[in-house]
Design an enzyme around this catalytic site. Structure first.
Site, PDB file in Angstrom:
ATOM      1  N   GLY A  51       0.819  -1.207   0.000  1.00 47.49           N
ATOM      2  CA  GLY A  51       0.000   0.000   0.000  1.00 47.49           C
ATOM      3  C   GLY A  51       0.851   1.255   0.000  1.00 47.49           C
ATOM      4  CB  CYS A  78       5.230  -4.135   0.195  1.00 49.98           C
ATOM      5  SG  CYS A  78       6.104  -2.593  -0.198  1.00 49.98           S
ATOM      6  CE1 TYR A  79       1.181   0.952   5.793  1.00 52.79           C
ATOM      7  CE2 TYR A  79      -0.404  -0.851   5.804  1.00 52.79           C
ATOM      8  CZ  TYR A  79       0.049   0.356   6.318  1.00 52.79           C
ATOM      9  OH  TYR A  79      -0.631   0.954   7.348  1.00 52.79           O
ATOM     10  CG  HIS A 168       5.322  -5.915  -4.385  1.00 54.05           C
ATOM     11  ND1 HIS A 168       4.050  -5.711  -3.904  1.00 54.05           N
ATOM     12  CD2 HIS A 168       6.035  -4.822  -4.042  1.00 54.05           C
ATOM     13  CE1 HIS A 168       3.985  -4.533  -3.301  1.00 54.05           C
ATOM     14  NE2 HIS A 168       5.187  -3.976  -3.365  1.00 54.05           N
ATOM     15  CD  GLU A 170       2.287  -8.591  -4.954  1.00 53.83           C
ATOM     16  OE1 GLU A 170       1.939  -7.472  -4.567  1.00 53.83           O
ATOM     17  OE2 GLU A 170       3.149  -9.286  -4.367  1.00 53.83           O
ATOM     18  CG  ASP A 226     -11.774  -7.063 -21.611  1.00 61.82           C
ATOM     19  OD1 ASP A 226     -11.211  -8.145 -21.414  1.00 61.82           O
ATOM     20  OD2 ASP A 226     -11.195  -5.972 -21.556  1.00 61.82           O
ATOM     21  CE  LYS A 368      -7.633  -7.269 -21.823  1.00 54.04           C
ATOM     22  NZ  LYS A 368      -8.860  -6.692 -22.424  1.00 54.04           N
TER      23      LYS A 368
END
Length: 512
Positions: A51, A78-79, A168, A170, A226, A368
């Site tokens: 964050g 992280c945060y 991170h 992710e 989409d 996506k």
């Protein structure tokens, strides 16, 4: 299931993506009333996101400290890691040297979190993005990884089953990041892998049936993956109650309107209404250069047209949109967290407050690549699934100045040349998104021994998995030279071509 606590990171949903890739169900939640939610649903593990806040400042998001003693495994990113350190008695301060981007870390101790991570000299590359760092750990915490800038890049408390990472895992730029997250949710949390795209599709179809009932649904069709996947889901749920509307804004790619209509008629049984609104959009956008104003104008007019068309359709109560998570996370805080707004999107920030239709957005928590997987589950043709992303405002945000008919035509032809050459080189499916932009500057050139003073065309091509982070595609000089020569020779009004080598972050994929 796994709870992901959103503290405002721009990439919170990437954590969910990694969890889903391991076939584990997860929910993103706010830190508000978190203790009550945990006691009520009993998740097998909790992940704290990153964050923009600093834990040592006042009025920053915190959690109830009782959560740390519930014997539920916790991973702070992280945060999230800094929050763990701060609330359990450690110390966090502003780092003198900010760490951003790819960073080499050293593993200092064995940990369940780093099982099966391939190392070279006990090191591997991760992705950093922080300005604060931990300088003192709470009692009973040990360091498991360090970097040149920090002694505490990875930490753990085996007794409490709490882990923290300053980087991170992710994002795709962290090597073997998916393995780290899988280690946490499968090996540490002991969560069972039962989630799948097939289950997601069944859930969304059921939700749509309940929400729509016997009412009619209008689906905004752009021709992109989409909107096509959205239409396919709605069609599966309430086939006879669906009408798709394609609005030709005059800001589409060259020949796109004809291509969309032909593809739709070939593969869909639902009704399609095509609205020619070129003049209306160009008139509304006349003299407008600010990208946010353009987005709002395009979004508002788009919805007005839908409202007009919906009045002609019996029982029309809902508008289906192909909104995906990157659209939302850049426009607003999806889960009520302190996410920083990057830019509004036509079907998020551009919606008027008093819209006459209810929204159906079955893709709003997907990325996506997940949408494409869902398209395969729906057995849609490759022409739909593999198309590069195209923004809702179309070329309106790729012309970086006021919009005119001449500029649209210039950009359409330049973009077509660029994409055709990419396809000819068999690179289209290796690239996440490629497009041309028309810059708001003119430069002096020499054409036919005479002075020219014309526009600059920018080229953009990126590789990505989810659109949240991206790297530019490394074209050869020969390829770029060929594209540049063709554009300058074939598109009147352009005399210079440049290539964008910015990654995301710090840039975004689109220029506006």
């Amino acid at each position: 299931m796994i709870y992901i606590v959103d503290f405002g990171s721009q990439v919170t949903q990437l954590i969910a993506r990694r969890v889903r890739e391991a076939n584990v169900y997860c929910e993103i939640v706010s830190n508000k009333n978190l203790l009550h939610k945990i006691k009520d649903t009993k998740p097998t593990g909790i992940i704290f996101s990153g964050g923009p806040a600093s834990v040592h400042k006042s009025r920053t998001p915190k959690i109830d400290k009782k959560i740390f003693s519930l014997n539920i495994p916790i991973l702070g990113i992280c945060y999230g890691m800094q929050l763990i350190v701060h609330q359990l008695g450690g110390r966090v301060e502003i780092s003198k040297e900010r760490e951003f981007g790819k960073t080499l870390i050293t593993h200092t101790h064995k940990s369940k979190l780093f099982q099966n991570i391939k190392l070279k000299n006990k090191q591997h590359y991760v992705w950093m993005s922080h300005g604060d760092k931990a300088i003192k750990l709470p009692n009973d915490f040990a360091t498991i990884a360090k970097s040149k800038n920090s002694k505490f890049v990875g930490i753990e408390n085996k007794k409490l089953n709490i882990y923290g990472l300053q980087f991170h895992p992710e994002v795709v730029h962290t090597h073997q990041g998916e393995t780290i997250i899988k280690n946490f949710i499968i090996n540490i949390c002991k969560t069972k892998p039962t989630w799948s795209m097939q289950n997601y599709l069944k859930t969304q179809v059921a939700k749509i049936k309940i929400k729509v009932e016997k009412n009619h649904v209008i689906c905004g069709l752009s021709g992109g993956v989409d909107s096509m996947v959205t239409a396919a889901i709605i069609s599966r749920a309430v086939n006879k109650q669906l009408t798709c509307i394609y609005v030709d804004t005059g800001l589409m790619r060259l020949n796109e309107t004809e291509e969309v209509q032909n593809l739709f008629k070939k593969h869909f049984k639902s009704k399609l209404i095509a609205v020619n609104a070129k003049n209306r959009f160009l008139t509304s956008l006349k003299g407008v250069s600010d990208p946010e104003k353009k987005r709002k104008i395009i979004g508002n007019l788009f919805i007005k047209i839908f409202n007009a068309e919906s009045s002609k359709i019996s029982k029309a109560k809902f508008l289906a949109q192909g909104t995906i998570y990157p659209d939302i996370i850049e426009s607003q805080s999806f889960h009520g967290g302190p996410t920083s707004v990057i830019k509004s999107h036509h079907n998020v920030g551009g919606l008027p407050k008093e819209m006459k239709l209810g929204l159906v957005e079955p893709l709003q928590e997907l990325f996506k690549d997940e949408v494409r997987r869902l398209g395969k589950e729906l057995k849609l043709p490759k022409e739909f699934i593999q198309r590069h992303p195209f923004p809702g405002p179309g070329l309106g945000i790729r012309i970086l100045s006021d919009i005119t008919k001449d500029k649209v035509q210039m950009l359409q032809h330049a973009d077509k040349i660029y994409i055709d050459e990419i396809k000819a080189a068999n690179l289209y499916n290796k690239i996440w998104q490629a497009f041309a932009v028309l810059l708001p500057v003119r430069t002096v050139g020499v054409m036919g021994d005479q002075r020219s003073y014309e526009f600059v065309c920018g080229l953009r091509a990126v590789t990505s998995v989810d659109g949240m982070t991206a790297d530019f595609y490394p074209f050869s000089g020969e390829f770029l030279s060929k594209v540049s020569t063709r554009i300058i020779n074939e598109v009147k009004g352009i005399n210079r071509v440049v290539y964008d080598t910015t990654s995301k972050p710090p840039g975004t994929i689109e220029w506006e």
